[in-house]
Design a protein around this motif. Structure first.
Motif, PDB file in Angstrom:
ATOM      1  N   ALA A  69       0.877  -0.963   0.220  1.00 50.09           N
ATOM      2  CA  ALA A  69      -0.038  -0.355  -0.057  1.00 50.09           C
ATOM      3  C   ALA A  69       0.894   1.044  -0.166  1.00 50.09           C
ATOM      4  N   GLU A  70      -0.194   2.785  -0.516  1.00 48.31           N
ATOM      5  CA  GLU A  70       0.946   3.267  -1.018  1.00 48.31           C
ATOM      6  C   GLU A  70       1.014   4.012   0.621  1.00 48.31           C
ATOM      7  N   VAL A  71       2.125   4.761   1.174  1.00 45.51           N
ATOM      8  CA  VAL A  71       2.169   5.528   2.608  1.00 45.51           C
ATOM      9  C   VAL A  71       3.090   6.820   2.851  1.00 45.51           C
ATOM     10  N   GLY A  72       3.168   7.359   1.249  1.00 49.59           N
ATOM     11  CA  GLY A  72       3.866   8.022   1.028  1.00 49.59           C
ATOM     12  C   GLY A  72       2.694   9.606   1.433  1.00 49.59           C
ATOM     13  N   ILE A  73       4.217  10.758   1.647  1.00 47.49           N
ATOM     14  CA  ILE A  73       3.290  11.563   1.873  1.00 47.49           C
ATOM     15  C   ILE A  73       2.484  12.418   1.713  1.00 47.49           C
ATOM     16  N   LYS A  74       2.432  12.234   0.712  1.00 41.63           N
ATOM     17  CA  LYS A  74       1.204  12.686  -0.583  1.00 41.63           C
ATOM     18  C   LYS A  74      -0.549  11.821  -0.217  1.00 41.63           C
ATOM     19  N   ALA A  75       0.450  10.740  -0.008  1.00 39.88           N
ATOM     20  CA  ALA A  75      -1.220   9.768   0.011  1.00 39.88           C
ATOM     21  C   ALA A  75      -1.724   9.664   0.792  1.00 39.88           C
ATOM     22  N   LEU A  76      -0.665   9.718   2.457  1.00 40.49           N
ATOM     23  CA  LEU A  76      -1.542  10.277   3.653  1.00 40.49           C
ATOM     24  C   LEU A  76      -1.918  11.693   3.434  1.00 40.49           C
ATOM     25  N   ALA A  77      -1.598  12.632   2.888  1.00 41.96           N
ATOM     26  CA  ALA A  77      -2.355  13.215   3.099  1.00 41.96           C
ATOM     27  C   ALA A  77      -3.362  13.641   2.357  1.00 41.96           C
ATOM     28  N   ALA A  78      -3.689  13.310   1.311  1.00 40.71           N
ATOM     29  CA  ALA A  78      -5.235  12.754   0.333  1.00 40.71           C
ATOM     30  C   ALA A  78      -6.327  12.257   1.372  1.00 40.71           C
ATOM     31  N   ARG A  79      -5.268  11.496   1.875  1.00 39.45           N
ATOM     32  CA  ARG A  79      -6.422   9.845   2.859  1.00 39.45           C
ATOM     33  C   ARG A  79      -7.174  11.307   4.583  1.00 39.45           C
ATOM     34  N   PHE A  80      -5.842  11.430   5.471  1.00 37.71           N
ATOM     35  CA  PHE A  80      -6.588  12.451   6.177  1.00 37.71           C
ATOM     36  C   PHE A  80      -6.445  13.805   6.439  1.00 37.71           C
ATOM     37  N   PRO A  81      -7.177  14.550   6.728  1.00 38.17           N
ATOM     38  CA  PRO A  81      -7.176  16.152   6.533  1.00 38.17           C
ATOM     39  C   PRO A  81      -6.168  16.894   7.569  1.00 38.17           C
ATOM     40  N   GLU A  82      -5.340  16.366   8.008  1.00 31.21           N
ATOM     41  CA  GLU A  82      -4.096  16.745   8.102  1.00 31.21           C
ATOM     42  C   GLU A  82      -3.417  17.083   7.181  1.00 31.21           C
TER      43      GLU A  82
END
Length: 324
Positions: A67-80
């Motif tokens: 699974a993608e766990v990069g910064i951009k992937a996490l920022a697209a998933r969460f509001p932070e």
């Protein structure tokens, strides 16, 4: 007055097996038959990690491999935002939960390989690496047997091409660089204005006006030397037909508090607020318009044409010349 009790809370607590603590959180534990992730208390109760870093670590543990766990992937998933997520990932790297490495594949493309460890340092402490069970299976409690543990089969990893180290470049001494000063250069002070001719009448009027300023502003107390130095500036204003009231208002209006150097302030205002000379009568007269040639009516064809004298138009004059 009797203490009010929440009947709904009392009924809800009745269904939870006790004993219940007198304060703090009360856990309602329901076993998960499927879709659960085992998280160690060393992570959930970490004393040095931020709450965002702990939440991201739990989220990464719940994801499948690949699974993608990069910064951009996490920022697209969460509001932070990306900045906060990047800081949380650096926290996990500092405490050994996360390791990110830039490598070059066989096709020459650079990629980032991310490795997440649910128990940092377990290999150094002599522990074993456990393979996560099939999702949905309940947790199993096994007693460790003295028999040697089974070595897991190696996972096929694509062949990686090591990145060659750059050739050492000999250091050449660089000349010292002189950094620009942070302080801006002080602008050159403009000279105090002077009249074309400092006649005695102008000198007397300027001196009286400067000495009288302390009656209108208590902070504008000038010495005799200050008055003598500022007289040419006031005389230049008077020479340009500025009234004494206008000069006094320009010098006393909106004074700063506290006023430490009144002579410097008056010098600045006399220089920067100097009005231009009054225009003369000829300068204010409206511009003269150019003379306009009047219209005449042609005696032959009765067309209108511009001329100072009556007669024929250009075409009729040409016809008369041809006939002659």
């Amino acid at each position: 007055m009797d203490t009010q009790h929440d009947n709904a809370l009392t009924r809800a607590l009745a269904g939870i097996p006790g004993p219940h603590p007198p304060s703090g959180v009360i856990h309602v534990v329901i076993p998960h038959p499927s879709r659960f992730t085992v998280v160690g208390n060393h992570l959930a109760q970490h004393a040095e990690l931020s709450l965002l870093a702990i939440g991201i670590a739990v989220h990464i543990q719940s994801l499948p491999a690949g699974a993608e766990v990069g910064i951009k992937a996490l920022a697209a998933r969460f509001p932070e935002g990306e900045r906060a997520i990047a800081a949380a990932l650096r926290e996990l790297e500092a405490h050994g939960y996360l390791r990110r490495t830039r490598i070059r594949l066989a096709n020459g493309r650079m990629v980032t390989r991310t490795v997440f460890c649910n128990q940092p340092g377990a290999g150094q402490r002599g522990g074993t690496v456990s393979v996560p069970q099939r999702q949905g299976a309940g947790p199993e409690t096994r007693t460790p047997a003295p028999a040697p543990t089974r070595v897991p089969e190696p996972i096929a990893v694509p062949e990686l091409t090591p990145v060659p180290e750059p050739f050492p470049v000999p250091e050449t001494p660089c000349p010292p660089v002189r950094l620009p000063s942070r302080t801006a250069p002080t602008p050159q002070r403009r000279p105090l204005p002077h009249p074309r001719a400092l006649i005695p009448e102008l000198r007397q009027a300027a001196s009286a006006l400067l000495a009288d300023l302390r009656r209108h502003a208590e902070t504008l107390v000038l010495s005799e030397q200050d008055v003598a130095e500022l007289v040419p500036g006031v005389a230049a204003w008077l020479e340009r037909d500025a009234s004494t009231d206008a000069i006094r208002h320009a010098l006393t209006a909106d004074l700063p508090e506290p006023l430490k150097h009144p002579a410097r302030l008056l010098r600045h205002r006399l220089t920067t607020l100097l009005p231009p000379p009054l225009p003369g009568i000829h300068d204010l007269a409206p511009p003269r318009r150019a003379p306009v040639t009047p219209f005449q009516t042609c005696d032959g064809c009765e067309r209108a044409f511009r001329s100072h004298d009556p007669g024929h138009c250009r075409d009729c004059r040409a016809l008369h010349r041809e006939a002659a």
